[in-house]
Design an enzyme around this catalytic site. Structure first.
Site, PDB file in Angstrom:
ATOM      1  N   LEU A 157       0.832  -1.211   0.000  1.00 51.68           N
ATOM      2  CA  LEU A 157       0.000   0.000   0.000  1.00 51.68           C
ATOM      3  C   LEU A 157       0.866   1.261   0.000  1.00 51.68           C
ATOM      4  O   LEU A 157       0.334   2.368  -0.080  1.00 51.68           O
ATOM      5  CB  LEU A 157      -0.927  -0.009   1.219  1.00 51.68           C
ATOM      6  N   LYS A 205      15.646  -6.548   3.780  1.00 51.76           N
ATOM      7  CA  LYS A 205      15.975  -5.534   4.787  1.00 51.76           C
ATOM      8  C   LYS A 205      17.357  -5.725   5.425  1.00 51.76           C
ATOM      9  O   LYS A 205      17.982  -4.755   5.829  1.00 51.76           O
ATOM     10  CB  LYS A 205      14.901  -5.513   5.881  1.00 51.76           C
ATOM     11  N   ASN A 211      14.933  -0.137   6.053  1.00 50.10           N
ATOM     12  CA  ASN A 211      13.702  -0.108   5.238  1.00 50.10           C
ATOM     13  C   ASN A 211      13.617   1.154   4.371  1.00 50.10           C
ATOM     14  O   ASN A 211      12.719   1.279   3.548  1.00 50.10           O
ATOM     15  CB  ASN A 211      12.438  -0.231   6.117  1.00 50.10           C
ATOM     16  N   ASP A 261      10.924   1.599  10.948  1.00 47.18           N
ATOM     17  CA  ASP A 261       9.866   0.698  11.446  1.00 47.18           C
ATOM     18  C   ASP A 261       9.626   0.838  12.955  1.00 47.18           C
ATOM     19  O   ASP A 261       8.472   0.873  13.400  1.00 47.18           O
ATOM     20  CB  ASP A 261      10.226  -0.770  11.158  1.00 47.18           C
ATOM     21  N   GLY A 290       8.155 -13.508  16.798  1.00 47.40           N
ATOM     22  CA  GLY A 290       8.990 -13.345  15.613  1.00 47.40           C
ATOM     23  C   GLY A 290      10.281 -12.636  15.970  1.00 47.40           C
ATOM     24  O   GLY A 290      10.348 -11.924  16.989  1.00 47.40           O
ATOM     25  N   ALA A 291      11.311 -12.855  15.151  1.00 48.27           N
ATOM     26  CA  ALA A 291      12.607 -12.206  15.401  1.00 48.27           C
ATOM     27  C   ALA A 291      13.251 -11.819  14.074  1.00 48.27           C
ATOM     28  O   ALA A 291      14.472 -11.842  13.933  1.00 48.27           O
ATOM     29  CB  ALA A 291      13.511 -13.143  16.203  1.00 48.27           C
ATOM     30  N   GLY A 317      13.252  -8.982  10.539  1.00 50.77           N
ATOM     31  CA  GLY A 317      13.627  -7.576  10.361  1.00 50.77           C
ATOM     32  C   GLY A 317      12.737  -6.625  11.149  1.00 50.77           C
ATOM     33  O   GLY A 317      13.237  -5.728  11.844  1.00 50.77           O
ATOM     34  N   ALA A 318      11.424  -6.802  11.070  1.00 48.04           N
ATOM     35  CA  ALA A 318      10.520  -5.876  11.753  1.00 48.04           C
ATOM     36  C   ALA A 318      10.656  -6.025  13.270  1.00 48.04           C
ATOM     37  O   ALA A 318      10.671  -5.023  14.000  1.00 48.04           O
ATOM     38  CB  ALA A 318       9.081  -6.138  11.310  1.00 48.04           C
TER      39      ALA A 318
HETATM   40  N1  LIG Z   1       2.627  -2.597   9.226  1.00 46.00           N
HETATM   41  C1  LIG Z   1       3.843  -2.223   8.892  1.00 46.00           C
HETATM   42  O1  LIG Z   1       4.145  -1.038   8.736  1.00 46.00           O
HETATM   43  C2  LIG Z   1       4.903  -3.276   8.697  1.00 46.00           C
HETATM   44  C3  LIG Z   1       6.268  -2.908   8.720  1.00 46.00           C
HETATM   45  C4  LIG Z   1       7.216  -3.934   8.585  1.00 46.00           C
HETATM   46  C5  LIG Z   1       6.816  -5.252   8.430  1.00 46.00           C
HETATM   47  N2  LIG Z   1       5.491  -5.570   8.387  1.00 46.00           N
HETATM   48  C6  LIG Z   1       5.035  -6.972   8.255  1.00 46.00           C
HETATM   49  O2  LIG Z   1       5.614  -7.740   9.301  1.00 46.00           O
HETATM   50  C7  LIG Z   1       5.793  -9.089   8.884  1.00 46.00           C
HETATM   51  C8  LIG Z   1       7.237  -9.535   9.179  1.00 46.00           C
HETATM   52  O3  LIG Z   1       8.142  -8.785   8.392  1.00 46.00           O
HETATM   53  P1  LIG Z   1       9.738  -9.011   8.569  1.00 46.00           P
HETATM   54  O4  LIG Z   1      10.384  -8.037   7.673  1.00 46.00           O
HETATM   55  O5  LIG Z   1      10.108  -9.036  10.000  1.00 46.00           O
HETATM   56  O6  LIG Z   1       9.893 -10.502   7.984  1.00 46.00           O
HETATM   57  P2  LIG Z   1      11.100 -11.527   8.224  1.00 46.00           P
HETATM   58  O7  LIG Z   1      12.366 -10.792   8.463  1.00 46.00           O
HETATM   59  O8  LIG Z   1      11.014 -12.500   7.109  1.00 46.00           O
HETATM   60  O9  LIG Z   1      10.723 -12.270   9.616  1.00 46.00           O
HETATM   61  C9  LIG Z   1       9.606 -13.116   9.707  1.00 46.00           C
HETATM   62  C10 LIG Z   1       9.511 -13.698  11.121  1.00 46.00           C
HETATM   63  O10 LIG Z   1       8.326 -14.493  11.181  1.00 46.00           O
HETATM   64  C11 LIG Z   1       8.656 -15.831  11.577  1.00 46.00           C
HETATM   65  N3  LIG Z   1       7.807 -16.764  10.837  1.00 46.00           N
HETATM   66  C12 LIG Z   1       7.666 -16.869   9.497  1.00 46.00           C
HETATM   67  N4  LIG Z   1       6.768 -17.814   9.185  1.00 46.00           N
HETATM   68  C13 LIG Z   1       6.325 -18.320  10.366  1.00 46.00           C
HETATM   69  C14 LIG Z   1       5.414 -19.347  10.717  1.00 46.00           C
HETATM   70  N5  LIG Z   1       4.771 -20.046   9.778  1.00 46.00           N
HETATM   71  N6  LIG Z   1       5.191 -19.600  12.025  1.00 46.00           N
HETATM   72  C15 LIG Z   1       5.849 -18.911  12.985  1.00 46.00           C
HETATM   73  N7  LIG Z   1       6.753 -17.943  12.715  1.00 46.00           N
HETATM   74  C16 LIG Z   1       6.982 -17.652  11.426  1.00 46.00           C
HETATM   75  C17 LIG Z   1      10.108 -16.024  11.224  1.00 46.00           C
HETATM   76  O11 LIG Z   1      10.630 -17.014  12.088  1.00 46.00           O
HETATM   77  P3  LIG Z   1      12.046 -17.756  11.810  1.00 46.00           P
HETATM   78  O12 LIG Z   1      13.081 -16.847  12.388  1.00 46.00           O
HETATM   79  O13 LIG Z   1      11.906 -19.037  12.504  1.00 46.00           O
HETATM   80  O14 LIG Z   1      12.169 -17.892  10.309  1.00 46.00           O
HETATM   81  C18 LIG Z   1      10.668 -14.612  11.496  1.00 46.00           C
HETATM   82  O15 LIG Z   1      10.967 -14.447  12.859  1.00 46.00           O
HETATM   83  C19 LIG Z   1       5.434  -9.133   7.400  1.00 46.00           C
HETATM   84  O16 LIG Z   1       4.120  -9.624   7.285  1.00 46.00           O
HETATM   85  C20 LIG Z   1       5.505  -7.655   6.967  1.00 46.00           C
HETATM   86  O17 LIG Z   1       4.660  -7.368   5.887  1.00 46.00           O
HETATM   87  C21 LIG Z   1       4.527  -4.605   8.527  1.00 46.00           C
END
Ligand SMILES: NC(=O)c1ccc[n+]([C@@H]2O[C@H](COP(=O)([O-])OP(=O)(O)OC[C@H]3O[C@@H](n4cnc5c(N)ncnc54)[C@H](OP(=O)(O)O)[C@@H]3O)[C@@H](O)[C@H]2O)c1
Length: 279
Positions: free
Chosen positions: A20, A70, A91, A106, A130-131, A133-134
């Site tokens: 978006l 990221k 980001n 973020d 979760g751990a 990027g965000a």
């Molecule tokens: N609203 C906003 O402004 C905003 C800003 C930033 C991000 N986001 C959203 O936040 C989410 C995460 O983004 P990110 O950049 O942090 O992603 P990322 O770096 O890929 O991290 C994803 C995290 O989720 C965990 N995970 C993935 N699949 C899983 C599952 N099936 N069950 C349990 N844990 C799972 C991963 O665990 P492992 O370490 O075990 O792989 C990791 O800790 C995304 O949906 C993104 O769109 C939103």
């Protein structure tokens, strides 16, 4: 209208079709009659280096980076703002005359979104799922204030790493994201931040935890902006990930244009576009 001298901003990620951010930026640029545009590009992991080179060659005026780039983009930039370097995640990239500089908006974006609901993230009990990027950006920002943070992640080593890396007065502990530890941590939590791509309702049901256990939590913030399958019964309510999205975008705007962002306009651009789907 795009003209010969239109300044270009972009988004690199995969997938990006659902994003978006182009709506927020392009509607805002249009309403302010700014000669700028924002274009999303689907960039796979193996093409990120080429895309960063293209941003330099084509003179993009700053760009955003989303999943899965990221962390990997760090080594492709010339400079990192202090907190982006500490977090290990970028980001927002700004272009100066000679270099590309990485930032992370973020964490501050999330804190501003929380504040807009009257939640002051100071001296609170916060559970982060979760751990990635965000989560890194959030934990680093939240640990600057005196919060007690518990990180639960599917891969325990990443939760440990994040807990070890974050500094500040906040107390941080970690564990594996499983039924026992989630159920225990849900007890009397002020804020649950779910930074996994699985929505909280789905995650809780996958782990066979009754949804009503979320009643012990005051606020829930799902970062992913997919639809929840069911309403979350948190005590005070849920915080919209779209508020965070607009706040982090406004911070990118300020970095790129070096002026105060038109936050209300950016927010209403998205609200008008989404209509009843704003949540
Ligand atoms: N609203 C906003 O402004 C905003 C800003 C930033 C991000 N986001 C959203 O936040 C989410 C995460 O983004 P990110 O950049 O942090 O992603 P990322 O770096 O890929 O991290 C994803 C995290 O989720 C965990 N995970 C993935 N699949 C899983 C599952 N099936 N069950 C349990 N844990 C799972 C991963 O665990 P492992 O370490 O075990 O792989 C990791 O800790 C995304 O949906 C993104 O769109 C939103």
């Amino acid at each position: 209208m795009i003209k010969g001298d239109t300044r270009v901003h972009s988004l690199y990620g995969s997938p990006v079709a659902h994003s978006l951010s182009p709506v927020i930026f392009n509607r805002t640029f249009e309403k302010l009659s700014l000669n700028r545009t924002y274009v999303p590009f689907e960039v796979s992991k193996d093409k990120l280096k080429d895309a960063v080179r293209a941003a330099r060659t084509l003179g993009f005026d700053g760009f955003n980076v989303t999943m899965p780039h990221k962390a990997t983009i760090l080594e492709m930039l010339d400079e990192l703002e202090e907190s982006a370097e500490k977090i290990g995640s970028v980001n927002t990239v700004a272009r100066t005359k000679s270099s590309l500089v990485g930032y992370n908006t973020d964490g501050e974006g999330a804190v501003r979104a929380l504040r807009s609901y009257g939640f002051k993230a100071d001296n609170k009990r916060i559970l982060v799922l979760g751990a990635g990027g965000a989560a890194k950006a959030l934990v680093h920002r939240l640990s600057k204030d005196n919060n007690k943070i518990m990180i639960l992640n599917r891969t325990l080593g990443k939760a440990r790493q994040l807990a070890d890396d974050a500094s500040g007065p906040g107390r941080i502990s970690y564990g594996e994201l499983d039924k026992a530890s989630l159920e225990k941590s849900l007890h009397d939590t002020d804020l649950l931040v779910n930074s996994t791509p699985i929505m909280t309702c789905a995650l809780v049901s996958q782990l066979k935890i009754p949804l009503n256990k979320l009643k012990n939590t005051d606020w829930v913030l799902d970062l992913s902006y997919d639809k929840q399958s069911e309403p979350i019964p948190a005590r005070s309510g849920t915080i919209s990930p779209l508020e965070m999205l607009v706040h982090q975008a406004a911070l990118s705007y300020e970095i790129w244009l070096d002026e105060t962002a038109p936050f209300a306009l950016m927010r209403s651009s998205l609200v008008d576009y989404l209509g009843k789907d704003w949540k």
